[in-house]
Write an enzyme that holds these catalytic residues in place. Structure first.
Site, PDB file in Angstrom:
ATOM      1  N   ASN A  73       0.843  -1.277   0.062  1.00 36.67           N
ATOM      2  CA  ASN A  73      -0.050   0.019  -0.269  1.00 36.67           C
ATOM      3  C   ASN A  73       0.724   1.645   0.088  1.00 36.67           C
ATOM      4  O   ASN A  73       0.361   2.309  -0.394  1.00 36.67           O
ATOM      5  CB  ASN A  73      -1.163   0.246   0.904  1.00 36.67           C
ATOM      6  CG  ASN A  73      -0.014  -0.134   2.669  1.00 36.67           C
ATOM      7  OD1 ASN A  73       0.575  -0.275   2.771  1.00 36.67           O
ATOM      8  ND2 ASN A  73      -0.599   0.395   3.825  1.00 36.67           N
ATOM      9  N   GLY A 100       2.977  -6.475  -4.102  1.00 39.69           N
ATOM     10  CA  GLY A 100       2.395  -5.436  -4.790  1.00 39.69           C
ATOM     11  C   GLY A 100       3.479  -4.885  -4.773  1.00 39.69           C
ATOM     12  O   GLY A 100       2.911  -3.611  -5.445  1.00 39.69           O
ATOM     13  N   GLU A 103       4.760  -4.807  -7.819  1.00 41.54           N
ATOM     14  CA  GLU A 103       4.469  -4.961  -9.355  1.00 41.54           C
ATOM     15  C   GLU A 103       3.547  -3.529  -9.937  1.00 41.54           C
ATOM     16  O   GLU A 103       3.673  -2.702 -10.900  1.00 41.54           O
ATOM     17  CB  GLU A 103       2.742  -5.946  -9.330  1.00 41.54           C
ATOM     18  CG  GLU A 103       2.022  -6.308  -9.498  1.00 41.54           C
ATOM     19  CD  GLU A 103       1.190  -7.071  -7.692  1.00 41.54           C
ATOM     20  OE1 GLU A 103       1.721  -8.853  -8.495  1.00 41.54           O
ATOM     21  OE2 GLU A 103       0.508  -7.282  -7.822  1.00 41.54           O
ATOM     22  N   GLU A 104       3.329  -3.338  -8.323  1.00 41.14           N
ATOM     23  CA  GLU A 104       2.167  -1.329  -8.565  1.00 41.14           C
ATOM     24  C   GLU A 104       3.249  -0.538  -9.245  1.00 41.14           C
ATOM     25  O   GLU A 104       3.192   0.820  -9.149  1.00 41.14           O
ATOM     26  CB  GLU A 104       1.386  -1.475  -7.024  1.00 41.14           C
ATOM     27  CG  GLU A 104       0.640  -2.023  -6.702  1.00 41.14           C
ATOM     28  CD  GLU A 104      -0.084  -1.834  -5.703  1.00 41.14           C
ATOM     29  OE1 GLU A 104      -0.285  -0.628  -5.471  1.00 41.14           O
ATOM     30  OE2 GLU A 104      -0.413  -2.183  -5.095  1.00 41.14           O
ATOM     31  N   HIS A 255       8.615  -8.983   9.142  1.00 41.15           N
ATOM     32  CA  HIS A 255       9.195  -9.890   9.178  1.00 41.15           C
ATOM     33  C   HIS A 255       9.877 -10.705   8.839  1.00 41.15           C
ATOM     34  O   HIS A 255      11.374 -11.080   9.491  1.00 41.15           O
ATOM     35  CB  HIS A 255       8.295 -11.368   9.968  1.00 41.15           C
ATOM     36  CG  HIS A 255       8.839 -12.247  10.090  1.00 41.15           C
ATOM     37  ND1 HIS A 255       9.221 -13.383   9.819  1.00 41.15           N
ATOM     38  CD2 HIS A 255       8.660 -12.308  11.447  1.00 41.15           C
ATOM     39  CE1 HIS A 255       9.763 -14.271  10.718  1.00 41.15           C
ATOM     40  NE2 HIS A 255       8.572 -13.372  11.809  1.00 41.15           N
ATOM     41  N   ALA A 276      -0.982  -1.280  14.073  1.00 40.61           N
ATOM     42  CA  ALA A 276      -1.684  -2.729  13.560  1.00 40.61           C
ATOM     43  C   ALA A 276      -1.137  -2.579  15.780  1.00 40.61           C
ATOM     44  O   ALA A 276      -0.209  -2.111  16.041  1.00 40.61           O
ATOM     45  CB  ALA A 276      -0.947  -3.477  13.581  1.00 40.61           C
ATOM     46  N   ALA A 291       9.872  -7.931  19.419  1.00 38.21           N
ATOM     47  CA  ALA A 291      10.973  -8.309  18.715  1.00 38.21           C
ATOM     48  C   ALA A 291      11.663  -8.383  19.223  1.00 38.21           C
ATOM     49  O   ALA A 291      13.240  -8.860  19.079  1.00 38.21           O
ATOM     50  CB  ALA A 291      11.468  -6.874  17.779  1.00 38.21           C
ATOM     51  N   GLY A 295      15.447 -11.464  19.146  1.00 40.68           N
ATOM     52  CA  GLY A 295      16.392 -11.316  19.188  1.00 40.68           C
ATOM     53  C   GLY A 295      16.923 -11.018  18.002  1.00 40.68           C
ATOM     54  O   GLY A 295      18.009 -10.250  16.870  1.00 40.68           O
ATOM     55  N   LYS A 296      15.636  -9.751  17.572  1.00 42.90           N
ATOM     56  CA  LYS A 296      15.600  -9.607  16.261  1.00 42.90           C
ATOM     57  C   LYS A 296      16.048  -7.947  15.858  1.00 42.90           C
ATOM     58  O   LYS A 296      16.188  -7.535  15.304  1.00 42.90           O
ATOM     59  CB  LYS A 296      13.401  -9.014  15.101  1.00 42.90           C
ATOM     60  CG  LYS A 296      13.378 -10.753  15.712  1.00 42.90           C
ATOM     61  CD  LYS A 296      12.305 -11.055  14.889  1.00 42.90           C
ATOM     62  CE  LYS A 296      11.435 -12.101  15.055  1.00 42.90           C
ATOM     63  NZ  LYS A 296      10.142 -11.775  14.715  1.00 42.90           N
TER      64      LYS A 296
END
Length: 324
Positions: A73, A100, A103-104, A255, A276, A291, A295-296
């Site tokens: 989006n 998307g 392609e967009e 992610h 979100a 996160a 360990g992100k």
């Protein structure tokens, strides 16, 4: 009985000397740098935006490799032009997006999306061949143009696969797409020109995937190598001294970016922009604190989540964090 005088023994904190909540003073006219700076004392998400701007400045000052992840989006909206600016001017190092988002960018080079409304009847739009993304309208003729473009593109890629025994991973396929479209309005064009990788782990989840299905019907040996995508993403992370993430929205692009950074014990800097929430256990809504547990993101990493529509917050983040 002796009555206790609670107020006489209770220590009251008055927070003398703490920063005062105060908005921008338009009586002085508009000084844009001062306007952005004023967000820091505005409170609520305005202060989170100001914190995000400072974290972006720190990413750049520390020469961290900047990963920009975004949902499709963002490419549907005018944020595409903001992303193009960053890529064209080499202000970010890696893009991660969904099908998307690929392609967009191409479709908009063929024919633009148009302004619509949120509350138009879905049935009326469907009967007139118009797709709706929020208040953005995308008539079906755009996808017909995309179909023609991609069929010729797949023919060329397939010939390379057959003649050179080369199986493309999504990143390499997307670079070829950027070269093929050859349009300076395209994010993918500038990414290809500037050798900025664009990762798309979910490349078949969209119109692009539909076209892969149709092409594979007549070319059953046509292949894409998603395992190579993972290998190259992780190697890129491991070869980076420091990494910073600007993550617009959630989903697979968020992610994939975070998961790859586990291999170096997490991002050194992180700025989330999304609306979100975490209460259904989704990764899209997960806060930075979650996160960190995986360990992100590093425990002591400068980080902030800006709860806001990215079409509002991201242009301001770029104005404050990237424009000298």
């Amino acid at each position: 009985m002796k009555h206790i005088q609670y107020n006489s023994v209770k220590k009251i904190m008055t927070l003398e000397g703490h920063p005062e909540i105060k908005g921008y003073d338009f009586e002085k006219g508009l000084n844009f740098p001062e306007f952005l700076k004023a967000y820091s004392l505005t409170g609520f998400q305005g202060s989170h935006l100001a914190e995000g701007i400072e974290i972006v400045k720190a990413m750049r000052r520390e020469k961290a490799k900047i990963f920009l992840s975004f949902t499709s989006n963002q490419m549907s909206s005018g944020n595409r032009e903001i992303i193009k600016y960053l890529v064209k001017n080499k202000k970010v190092d890696v893009l991660v997006t969904s099908a998307g988002g690929v392609e967009e960018d191409i479709i908009k080079c063929l024919k633009p999306f148009v302004m619509g409304k949120f509350d138009v009847s879905g049935r009326m739009l469907f009967e007139n061949g118009i797709n709706r993304t929020g208040n953005i309208f995308v008539p079906n003729d755009r996808f017909a143009l995309f179909d023609d473009f991609m069929q010729k593109f797949f023919d060329r890629i397939y010939q390379i696969q057959k003649e050179k025994n080369k199986i493309f991973c999504p990143k390499d396929l997307i670079k070829e797409l950027g070269l093929e479209i050859n349009n300076p309005n395209s994010v993918l064009y500038w990414a290809a020109k500037n050798d900025i990788p664009v990762f798309c782990p979910g490349i078949i989840d969209g119109s692009l995937g539909d076209l892969v299905f149709f092409f594979k019907q007549s070319h059953p040996d046509f292949l894409l190598d998603v395992s190579q995508e993972m290998k190259e993403m992780v190697q890129l992370v491991l070869n980076s001294e420091k990494t910073g993430g600007i993550l617009l929205g959630g989903g697979i692009s968020k992610h994939f970016t975070l998961n790859a950074n586990i291999f170096k014990e997490g991002l050194d800097f992180a700025v989330y922009i999304n609306t979100a929430e975490e209460y259904d256990g989704s990764d899209s809504g997960a806060r930075i604190e979650e996160a960190i547990t995986w360990g992100k993101v590093k425990v002591n990493a400068p980080s902030v989540k800006i709860h806001c529509d990215a079409t509002i917050a991201f242009p301001l983040l770029v104005a404050g964090g990237f424009i000298e």
